[in-house]
Structures are given as C-alpha cells and as structure tokens.
Design a protein around this motif. Structure first.
Motif, PDB file in Angstrom:
ATOM      1  N   ALA A 284     -67.169  69.988  59.160  1.00 11.25           N
ATOM      2  CA  ALA A 284     -68.345  69.217  58.749  1.00 11.25           C
ATOM      3  C   ALA A 284     -68.472  67.967  59.604  1.00 11.25           C
ATOM      4  CB  ALA A 284     -68.250  68.837  57.278  1.00 11.25           C
ATOM      5  N   ARG A 285     -69.715  67.547  59.803  1.00  9.35           N
ATOM      6  CA  ARG A 285     -69.988  66.295  60.487  1.00  9.35           C
ATOM      7  C   ARG A 285     -71.149  65.596  59.784  1.00  9.35           C
ATOM      8  NH1 ARG A 285     -69.409  66.141  66.942  1.00  9.35           N
ATOM      9  NH2 ARG A 285     -69.383  63.959  66.330  1.00  9.35           N
ATOM     10  N   GLY A 286     -71.154  64.265  59.862  1.00 12.34           N
ATOM     11  CA  GLY A 286     -72.194  63.488  59.209  1.00 12.34           C
ATOM     12  C   GLY A 286     -73.181  62.907  60.191  1.00 12.34           C
ATOM     13  N   TYR A 287     -74.426  62.798  59.762  1.00 13.48           N
ATOM     14  CA  TYR A 287     -75.504  62.281  60.599  1.00 13.48           C
ATOM     15  C   TYR A 287     -76.368  61.346  59.751  1.00 13.48           C
ATOM     16  CZ  TYR A 287     -74.027  66.302  63.310  1.00 13.48           C
ATOM     17  OH  TYR A 287     -73.267  67.217  64.006  1.00 13.48           O
ATOM     18  N   ALA A 288     -76.505  60.116  60.204  1.00 12.19           N
ATOM     19  CA  ALA A 288     -77.335  59.143  59.496  1.00 12.19           C
ATOM     20  C   ALA A 288     -78.798  59.348  59.870  1.00 12.19           C
ATOM     21  CB  ALA A 288     -76.898  57.725  59.832  1.00 12.19           C
ATOM     22  N   THR A 289     -79.654  59.371  58.861  1.00 14.36           N
ATOM     23  CA  THR A 289     -81.079  59.552  59.114  1.00 14.36           C
ATOM     24  C   THR A 289     -81.868  59.091  57.898  1.00 14.36           C
ATOM     25  OG1 THR A 289     -82.771  61.141  59.843  1.00 14.36           O
ATOM     26  CG2 THR A 289     -81.175  61.915  58.206  1.00 14.36           C
ATOM     27  N   ASP A 290     -83.154  58.918  58.082  1.00 20.22           N
ATOM     28  CA  ASP A 290     -84.078  58.564  57.011  1.00 20.22           C
ATOM     29  C   ASP A 290     -85.151  59.641  56.979  1.00 20.22           C
ATOM     30  OD1 ASP A 290     -86.053  57.528  55.332  1.00 20.22           O
ATOM     31  OD2 ASP A 290     -85.838  55.480  56.075  1.00 20.22           O
ATOM     32  N   VAL A 291     -85.310  60.318  55.859  1.00 23.81           N
ATOM     33  CA  VAL A 291     -86.259  61.429  55.798  1.00 23.81           C
ATOM     34  C   VAL A 291     -87.701  60.974  55.975  1.00 23.81           C
ATOM     35  CG1 VAL A 291     -84.740  62.846  54.372  1.00 23.81           C
ATOM     36  CG2 VAL A 291     -86.416  61.361  53.271  1.00 23.81           C
ATOM     37  N   ARG A 292     -87.954  59.687  55.816  1.00 25.46           N
ATOM     38  CA  ARG A 292     -89.316  59.189  56.024  1.00 25.46           C
ATOM     39  C   ARG A 292     -89.589  58.876  57.488  1.00 25.46           C
ATOM     40  NH1 ARG A 292     -88.955  54.679  51.422  1.00 25.46           N
ATOM     41  NH2 ARG A 292     -86.954  54.528  52.485  1.00 25.46           N
TER      42      ARG A 292
ATOM     43  N   ALA B 133     -89.857  67.055  54.036  1.00 29.96           N
ATOM     44  CA  ALA B 133     -89.564  68.490  54.020  1.00 29.96           C
ATOM     45  C   ALA B 133     -90.216  69.195  55.197  1.00 29.96           C
ATOM     46  CB  ALA B 133     -90.046  69.091  52.700  1.00 29.96           C
ATOM     47  N   ALA B 134     -91.454  68.808  55.507  1.00 26.62           N
ATOM     48  CA  ALA B 134     -92.154  69.426  56.633  1.00 26.62           C
ATOM     49  C   ALA B 134     -91.474  69.088  57.960  1.00 26.62           C
ATOM     50  CB  ALA B 134     -93.608  68.973  56.653  1.00 26.62           C
ATOM     51  N   ALA B 135     -91.050  67.841  58.113  1.00 25.02           N
ATOM     52  CA  ALA B 135     -90.356  67.454  59.341  1.00 25.02           C
ATOM     53  C   ALA B 135     -89.056  68.229  59.495  1.00 25.02           C
ATOM     54  CB  ALA B 135     -90.078  65.951  59.329  1.00 25.02           C
ATOM     55  N   ALA B 136     -88.326  68.387  58.402  1.00 26.07           N
ATOM     56  CA  ALA B 136     -87.068  69.137  58.455  1.00 26.07           C
ATOM     57  C   ALA B 136     -87.313  70.596  58.831  1.00 26.07           C
ATOM     58  CB  ALA B 136     -86.354  69.036  57.118  1.00 26.07           C
ATOM     59  N   MET B 137     -88.293  71.218  58.211  1.00 29.82           N
ATOM     60  CA  MET B 137     -88.579  72.618  58.520  1.00 29.82           C
ATOM     61  C   MET B 137     -89.031  72.791  59.963  1.00 29.82           C
ATOM     62  SD  MET B 137     -87.832  74.954  56.379  1.00 29.82           S
ATOM     63  CE  MET B 137     -88.738  76.265  57.215  1.00 29.82           C
ATOM     64  N   ASN B 138     -89.856  71.880  60.445  1.00 31.89           N
ATOM     65  CA  ASN B 138     -90.299  71.978  61.827  1.00 31.89           C
ATOM     66  C   ASN B 138     -89.128  71.887  62.795  1.00 31.89           C
ATOM     67  OD1 ASN B 138     -92.967  72.233  61.087  1.00 31.89           O
ATOM     68  ND2 ASN B 138     -93.482  70.073  61.399  1.00 31.89           N
TER      69      ASN B 138
ATOM     70  N   GLN C 275     -89.724  60.728  60.875  1.00 27.32           N
ATOM     71  CA  GLN C 275     -89.716  62.065  61.454  1.00 27.32           C
ATOM     72  C   GLN C 275     -88.843  62.145  62.701  1.00 27.32           C
ATOM     73  OE1 GLN C 275     -93.517  63.491  62.822  1.00 27.32           O
ATOM     74  NE2 GLN C 275     -92.756  65.543  63.277  1.00 27.32           N
ATOM     75  N   GLN C 276     -88.935  61.150  63.569  1.00 27.12           N
ATOM     76  CA  GLN C 276     -88.156  61.169  64.804  1.00 27.12           C
ATOM     77  C   GLN C 276     -86.659  61.136  64.513  1.00 27.12           C
ATOM     78  OE1 GLN C 276     -89.283  58.149  67.628  1.00 27.12           O
ATOM     79  NE2 GLN C 276     -87.712  58.735  69.119  1.00 27.12           N
ATOM     80  N   SER C 277     -86.262  60.274  63.572  1.00 25.46           N
ATOM     81  CA  SER C 277     -84.856  60.175  63.195  1.00 25.46           C
ATOM     82  C   SER C 277     -84.345  61.481  62.598  1.00 25.46           C
ATOM     83  CB  SER C 277     -84.661  59.037  62.187  1.00 25.46           C
ATOM     84  OG  SER C 277     -83.390  59.077  61.587  1.00 25.46           O
ATOM     85  N   LEU C 278     -85.122  62.078  61.714  1.00 21.28           N
ATOM     86  CA  LEU C 278     -84.705  63.312  61.050  1.00 21.28           C
ATOM     87  C   LEU C 278     -84.619  64.459  62.049  1.00 21.28           C
ATOM     88  CD1 LEU C 278     -83.965  64.746  58.451  1.00 21.28           C
ATOM     89  CD2 LEU C 278     -86.401  65.028  57.965  1.00 21.28           C
ATOM     90  N   THR C 279     -85.612  64.570  62.904  1.00 17.19           N
ATOM     91  CA  THR C 279     -85.598  65.629  63.915  1.00 17.19           C
ATOM     92  C   THR C 279     -84.407  65.476  64.845  1.00 17.19           C
ATOM     93  OG1 THR C 279     -88.008  65.837  63.845  1.00 17.19           O
ATOM     94  CG2 THR C 279     -86.903  66.683  65.805  1.00 17.19           C
ATOM     95  N   SER C 280     -84.131  64.242  65.260  1.00 18.47           N
ATOM     96  CA  SER C 280     -83.004  63.989  66.148  1.00 18.47           C
ATOM     97  C   SER C 280     -81.684  64.357  65.485  1.00 18.47           C
ATOM     98  CB  SER C 280     -82.996  62.514  66.557  1.00 18.47           C
ATOM     99  OG  SER C 280     -81.877  62.217  67.359  1.00 18.47           O
ATOM    100  N   ALA C 281     -81.508  63.989  64.224  1.00 15.13           N
ATOM    101  CA  ALA C 281     -80.265  64.289  63.512  1.00 15.13           C
ATOM    102  C   ALA C 281     -80.057  65.794  63.389  1.00 15.13           C
ATOM    103  CB  ALA C 281     -80.285  63.640  62.136  1.00 15.13           C
ATOM    104  N   LEU C 282     -81.101  66.525  63.047  1.00 11.61           N
ATOM    105  CA  LEU C 282     -80.979  67.970  62.902  1.00 11.61           C
ATOM    106  C   LEU C 282     -80.735  68.651  64.244  1.00 11.61           C
ATOM    107  CD1 LEU C 282     -83.776  68.486  60.245  1.00 11.61           C
ATOM    108  CD2 LEU C 282     -81.337  68.939  59.905  1.00 11.61           C
ATOM    109  N   THR C 283     -81.330  68.121  65.293  1.00  7.84           N
ATOM    110  CA  THR C 283     -81.110  68.672  66.633  1.00  7.84           C
ATOM    111  C   THR C 283     -79.666  68.472  67.069  1.00  7.84           C
ATOM    112  OG1 THR C 283     -83.418  68.301  67.262  1.00  7.84           O
ATOM    113  CG2 THR C 283     -81.831  68.562  69.055  1.00  7.84           C
TER     114      THR C 283
END
Length: 221
Positions: free
Chosen positions: A53-61, A116-121, A63-71
């Motif tokens: 497991a690894r942790g990634y800091a992000t804010d779901v509000r 949710a939409a940003a995460a799915m994208n 979009q750029q931060s969330l996309t970067s973390a998931l990438t």
C-alpha cells in the motif's frame, strides 16, 4: 500482473477495512485523503499485515490534484482495477436546507458529484486497457431519500447517485461494473452489518458479483 484498488477517502474505519479485505485477495492498495501523514500511517499498518500500500495526499474538490494522485498511484502500484469513492462529507454539508448557503451547496456538489466524475475520468482509461474494472460509490440514505435537515449531502449524493447509475448502464457492455452501496444511518452505531469489516465484506461481494447497481446494507425504514 497485480492491479490496484484506489480508496478515496481512506480512513481508519471503512477505508482500512476495505484495504485489508481487498489486499488479502492480492490487490495493491492506493490510499487517498487530504493528509499525507494520515495515509502514510495507514499504509504502514497495512504493510504490517502483508499488504502492499502507498498513500497519496489529495483533495477531491481539486480535479488536477485528484487526477495527479490517481495517475501516480497507477504508475507506482499498477493499473487501478477498483475505485472506491467514499470520502467523508464535511459538517457544513449536514445543515438544514434553509441554513445552507449557496457556497456550501456548491462545495458539497464538488465534493461528491464532481469529485466522483474526476476520479472516474482518471481511472477509466486504465480499466479499459485491462478490459475490466469496478467502481464502488458509497453513500448514505439521503442519496435516494432527500432529507431537508441534511441539504448538502442530500443534493450532492443524489447527483453522485444519478451519475453512477448512468455509468453503470453505459459501461456494462465494456465489462466495467459500477455499483453503489447505500449505508442507512451511517457506519457503526451498534448494527453488526454496519461495522467496517462487515461493510468491506459486502463490498467484496458486490465486486465479485459484478452485475447489479444498488445495494442497501439494511432496508430503509
């Protein structure tokens, strides 16, 4: 090839329980929340249980931060096969409708529906590359039964629910399963079915079944 479950809104309750359950089945785990220290501590606990497991800091509000973390998570741990979207709503989203400001309502929608939409994208291209995938959206009962005392979550969860239902219908032909788990009255509270370990088992069954859209942990009154 190992794949990853990304848990957005990872915490010591349901997030950790899901990480342990899916990690025990061989999935790598990406833990996402606003605090790096918080997710690092969870990752260390999971490592002690033999889960990668690894942790990634992000804010779901954001979009750029969330996309970067998931990438980054997909690059470091493997393609994201499972997305669990379960961030805990802020207190201002739980106010009566006549006391909820425009900004609070907008923030709630950003938090639930747009997040949710940003995460799915971000994860959908990887799921398509795998030829499979599962998205698990976790909501309270206000997603299907609006409550004027909880205006923010009622509006935002309903929007998230509609978005998830549309994804379910559109992505099923591609072998990608989108599902929603409704937890009436929240996590815990003395009901064994609402405890994190039991909920994680329910999520595993939803993932394994791979067909239906909405599951209620317990029936609505």
């Amino acid at each position: 090839m190992k794949t990853t479950i990304a848990i957005i809104g990872a915490g010591p309750g349901l997030g950790l329980a899901s990480a342990l359950r899916f990690g025990a089945e061989g999935f790598n785990v990406a833990l996402l929340s606003r605090s790096q220290d918080h997710v690092d501590a969870l990752a260390a606990e999971l490592a002690g249980a033999g889960v990668i497991a690894r942790g990634y800091a992000t804010d779901v509000r954001d979009q750029q931060s969330l996309t970067s973390a998931l990438t980054h998570a997909a690059d470091e741990l493997g393609l994201i096969e499972i997305l669990q979207y379960s961030p805990v709503p802020s207190k201002e989203y739980l106010r009566p409708v006549l006391e909820t400001t425009f900004e609070e309502l907008r923030s709630a929608l950003e938090f639930s529906a747009l997040g949710a939409a940003a995460a799915m994208n971000a994860v959908l291209p990887g799921m398509r590359a795998l030829g499979r995938g599962t998205a698990l959206f976790i909501n309270g009962s206000s997603a299907v039964r609006p409550n004027h005392n909880y205006a923010g979550t009622s509006a935002a969860f309903a929007a998230e629910s509609a978005y998830a239902q549309m994804l379910h219908d559109a992505l099923a032909p591609e072998g990608i399963h989108v599902a929603q788990l409704i937890i009436p009255l929240g996590i815990g509270g003395g009901n064994p079915a609402h405890e994190p370990a039991a909920l994680s088992e329910t999520l595993w069954r939803i993932y394994s079944d791979g067909t239906g859209f909405r599951t209620f942990v317990t029936p609505l009154d």
